[in-house]
Design an enzyme around this catalytic site. Structure first.
Site, short mmCIF file in Angstrom:
data_model
loop_
_atom_site.label_atom_id
_atom_site.label_comp_id
_atom_site.label_asym_id
_atom_site.label_seq_id
_atom_site.Cartn_x
_atom_site.Cartn_y
_atom_site.Cartn_z
N CYS A 79 0.82 -1.19 0.00
CA CYS A 79 0.00 0.00 0.00
C CYS A 79 0.87 1.26 0.00
CB CYS A 79 -0.97 0.09 1.18
SG CYS A 79 -2.10 -1.28 1.25
N ARG A 105 4.21 -0.51 -4.55
CA ARG A 105 3.83 -0.96 -3.21
C ARG A 105 2.52 -1.74 -3.20
NH1 ARG A 105 6.72 1.76 0.62
NH2 ARG A 105 5.20 1.18 2.19
N TRP A 141 -2.44 -2.93 -1.72
CA TRP A 141 -2.08 -4.34 -1.76
C TRP A 141 -3.01 -4.98 -0.73
CZ3 TRP A 141 -0.26 -8.20 1.50
CH2 TRP A 141 0.24 -9.33 0.85
N ASN A 198 -2.10 2.27 5.45
CA ASN A 198 -1.17 1.20 5.08
C ASN A 198 -0.84 0.44 6.37
OD1 ASN A 198 2.41 1.29 4.32
ND2 ASN A 198 1.01 -0.41 4.25
N GLY A 199 -1.13 -0.87 6.38
CA GLY A 199 -0.87 -1.67 7.58
C GLY A 199 -2.05 -2.56 7.88
N GLU A 241 18.40 -17.39 -6.02
CA GLU A 241 17.96 -16.07 -6.50
C GLU A 241 17.46 -16.16 -7.95
OE1 GLU A 241 17.18 -13.35 -5.28
OE2 GLU A 241 17.43 -11.84 -6.83
N LYS A 263 13.65 -15.12 -9.10
CA LYS A 263 13.34 -14.15 -10.16
C LYS A 263 12.31 -14.73 -11.14
CE LYS A 263 14.48 -11.27 -8.71
NZ LYS A 263 15.16 -10.97 -7.53
N GLU A 267 8.79 -15.12 -9.51
CA GLU A 267 8.01 -13.93 -9.18
C GLU A 267 7.56 -13.13 -10.40
OE1 GLU A 267 9.82 -11.10 -6.52
OE2 GLU A 267 11.76 -11.24 -7.50
N HIS A 281 20.14 -36.06 -3.13
CA HIS A 281 19.40 -36.46 -1.93
C HIS A 281 17.90 -36.31 -2.10
CE1 HIS A 281 23.03 -37.08 0.36
NE2 HIS A 281 23.48 -35.92 -0.07
N LYS A 319 6.48 -4.46 -3.66
CA LYS A 319 7.93 -4.39 -3.48
C LYS A 319 8.34 -4.28 -2.03
CE LYS A 319 12.12 -2.60 -5.34
NZ LYS A 319 12.57 -3.96 -5.67
O1 M6R Z 1 13.38 -4.41 0.77
P1 M6R Z 1 13.89 -5.75 1.21
O2 M6R Z 1 15.24 -6.06 0.64
O3 M6R Z 1 13.87 -5.92 2.69
O4 M6R Z 1 12.86 -6.78 0.58
C1 M6R Z 1 12.92 -8.13 0.86
C2 M6R Z 1 12.06 -8.93 -0.07
O5 M6R Z 1 10.72 -8.59 0.08
C3 M6R Z 1 12.45 -8.69 -1.54
O6 M6R Z 1 13.79 -9.00 -1.76
C4 M6R Z 1 11.58 -9.56 -2.49
O7 M6R Z 1 11.88 -10.90 -2.30
C5 M6R Z 1 11.80 -9.13 -3.94
N1 M6R Z 1 10.55 -9.06 -4.62
C6 M6R Z 1 12.69 -10.05 -4.68
O8 M6R Z 1 12.84 -9.73 -6.03
#
Ligand code: M6R
Length: 612
Positions: free
Chosen positions: A2, A27, A74, A100-101, A485, A489, A492, A508, A607
């Protein structure tokens, strides 16, 4: 999660709120709405989906005015519908609230309010707020909102950043902050409230980041600020230093692509700032003295998502270069597992946004245990930066794409620098050895550019696999986190199932998945575990699995076995994760495009995750 904006000034409210909301859209983008005082009346416009839909609504149903609030959502409580979109209002549409919250005790509050005759229109937790204000104002007609906020703070439980606009007070926007980020920003003629400073630049020149339980109101020229006990606070206003150039997409189709391509120049800037003469590393903003750093016996890293992957590389750096035992924990686990963090333990929090709720909770938890907390943050005005004993600036510039790219490589290089810095304090590496490392580190920007030049080839591979439903990512040692990672990517932004594994762990269990339909992306640059990765590749091949390999330039062994390969320049293994992730960022980006996904705003994600 949000985004909130509020504005008072002379400009027409529409464009200010819409531009601000577009900047905050990272956000959350489930719905958007605004409330404006238009010729004395409180007008609300809201729409399901992205800001574009709200813009279209405003074309057909315009509002005018110089004071207003806006929200991009969000969804937490209630589906992403128009009814659940913010702003929410009281029974008579005199008070509008964006939030927001999460208001954790909203069910009880709502039941009480319904019994008192209040009319609820949405399924959100937020809607209790305008009704609670309305209820209190009804008790005494001489009261204004400032009189009821202290009582409201007592009543609502949870995390919140709240902005309130009232038809009765058309020259003020009220605010309350606890847990979720909220900032005041201004220039000589305008006042803003915002979840993120990026929403109000370049117009706003100065800012103040509110602390928990601070509340008050802004007028066009002033901020009136109070603490929980209603005592007046004099805010320390700071200059905004973010370069607006970072907020434009330039010639790129998406922020994510722009941010991937920014990496060489960001590294040039970082290296210019961090590498000193004679093997010296400059971390000027890091205020922890050598007397404390020299005593550290253990390090605990806490972070989430991409920043957690960076933390795993960080552990390897800290143990390898500084010889300090290091643990890495998901921040959402760290906060609840009663961690052993005491005495000479240093807690490191890594966070691009500096606002991730779980990571912030870890920072606060560590402080209650009297540990020193050092954060690695990309946003210096953030809550995590402020709550930490000290911070290291990641220097990546604002990251807008929801998928973290440039912040990740900036996290890695800074974790490496901090490890080398500690190793200097502990006399583990001498200046001469560090100079040798530096000469290789200085080549990273050019090496990154060489990888970016392969983007067409990577796009072709993404096209070939555009119908594939599952991917496996394998890496080892410094590139095990690269596998995690790379898989994240792809998940997501392209909505493809992908799992990352440590190469040695493959036999394993996960190897059972291999058949001709599940390709394996093997991150296998030249390193001390190269032969082990080669064995993994052979094992996949023997089971008819397709191989896409990330290899060192000129590697004839793997290039002959792999179905597809992408070369990266030869580099020491501890620098290899900084390079090997770049082709995987591009692979995820092009896979998203091939599958008609929107890379900058993947579904269900936001984000900055400011709720639990
Ligand atoms: O702002 P932050 O680095 O604390 O965020 C952590 C995660 O929410 C963030 O890395 C998220 O996994 C991203 N969407 C990854 O691309």
């Amino acid at each position: 999660m949000c985004g909130i904006i509020g504005y008072i000034g002379n400009k027409s409210i529409n464009s200010i709120l819409i531009v601000g909301l577009i900047r905050l859209e990272y956000r959350g983008y489930d719905s958007a709405g605004i409330a404006v005082i238009d010729q004395g009346d409180l007008e609300i416009r809201k729409e399901k989906g992205k800001i574009k839909n709200l813009e279209d609504l405003l074309k057909n149903s315009p509002v005018e005015g110089n004071i207003g609030i806006g929200h991009t959502r969000w969804a937490t409580h209630g589906e992403p519908t128009k009814l659940n979109a913010h702003p929410h209002i009281d029974c008579f549409q005199k008070i509008a609230v964006c939030h927001n919250g999460i208001i954790e005790n909203h069910i009880n509050l709502k039941n009480e309010l319904i019994q008192k005759g209040h009319l609820f229109r949405s399924e959100t937790d937020t809607e209790v707020i305008p009704h609670l204000i309305e209820e209190e104002l009804l008790k005494d007609p001489n009261q204004t909102i400032k009189d009821v906020i202290p009582g409201l703070i007592q009543k609502i439980e949870g995390k919140y950043a709240i902005v309130i606009l009232s038809e009765q007070e058309p020259d003020k926007i009220y605010f309350i902050k606890n847990g979720s980020p909220l900032l005041y920003a201004r220039n000589n003629e305008e006042g803003y409230l915002t979840s993120d400073i990026v929403a109000v630049i370049p117009q706003a020149k100065e800012y103040y980041a509110f602390r928990d339980y601070e509340w008050g109101w802004i007028t066009q020229y002033e901020l009136h600020l109070f603490n929980k006990d209603a005592q007046k606070i004099i805010p320390e206003i700071k200059e905004i230093k973010i370069d607006p150039i970072h907020l434009e997409k330039g010639n790129y189709e998406h922020y994510m692509l722009k941010e991937i391509y920014e990496q060489p120049d960001i590294f040039r800037k970082i290296l210019n700032n961090r590498l000193g003469e004679k093997g010296k590393i400059k971390l000027n903003e890091m205020k922890l003295p050598n007397t404390i750093l020299g005593r550290i016996s253990r390090i605990l890293i806490t972070s989430a998502g991409t920043s957690w992957h960076a933390g795993i590389v960080g552990k390897l750096y800290l143990e390898h270069f500084a010889r300090i035992v290091t643990e890495v924990d998901l921040s959402s686990e760290f906060r609840y597992r009663n961690p052993i963090a005491e005495g000479d333990t240093l807690v490191i929090a890594i966070s691009q946004s500096g606002e991730t709720a779980d990571t912030l909770a870890g920072v606060l938890e560590a402080k209650t245990r009297f540990c020193k907390v050092l954060s690695f943050v990309n946003r210096l005005e953030s809550t995590i930066a402020r709550e930490s004993d000290s911070y290291i600036d990641l220097m990546a510039g604002p990251e807008i794409g929801v998928a973290s790219t440039k912040a990740y490589t900036s996290e890695l290089i800074h974790l490496l620098f901090f490890s080398l810095y500690l190793s200097g304090i502990k006399w583990i590496t001498n200046k001469e050895d560090r100079e040798v490392l530096f000469s290789e580190i200085r080549k990273l920007p050019t090496m990154m550019e060489a990888i970016l030049e392969k983007s067409k080839q990577i796009q072709e591979i993404a096209k070939i696999f555009k119908k594939t439903k599952d991917f496996i990512f394998l890496g080892r040692y410094f590139n095990h986190p690269t596998a995690l990672e790379g898989a994240l990517k792809l998940k997501e932004i392209a909505y493809v199932h992908a799992s990352g594994y440590a190469g040695g762990e493959f036999k394993h269990g996960p190897i059972a998945l291999i058949d001709e339909n599940i390709p394996t992306i093997c991150i296998a640059p030249k390193s001390s575990v190269y032969d082990k990765m080669l064995s993994n590749i052979q094992e996949v091949k023997a089971r008819k699995g397709k191989i896409i390999a990330i290899i060192t330039e000129g590697d004839k062994n793997i290039s002959q076995i792999a179905d597809y390969f992408i070369e990266i320049p030869e580099v020491s293994e501890y620098l290899s994760p900084i390079l090997s992730i770049i082709p995987l960022q591009l692979f995820a980006y092009y896979s998203a495009l091939e599958r008609n996904c929107e890379p900058d705003k993947p579904r269900n994600l936001a984000k900055s995750v400011t709720v639990e």
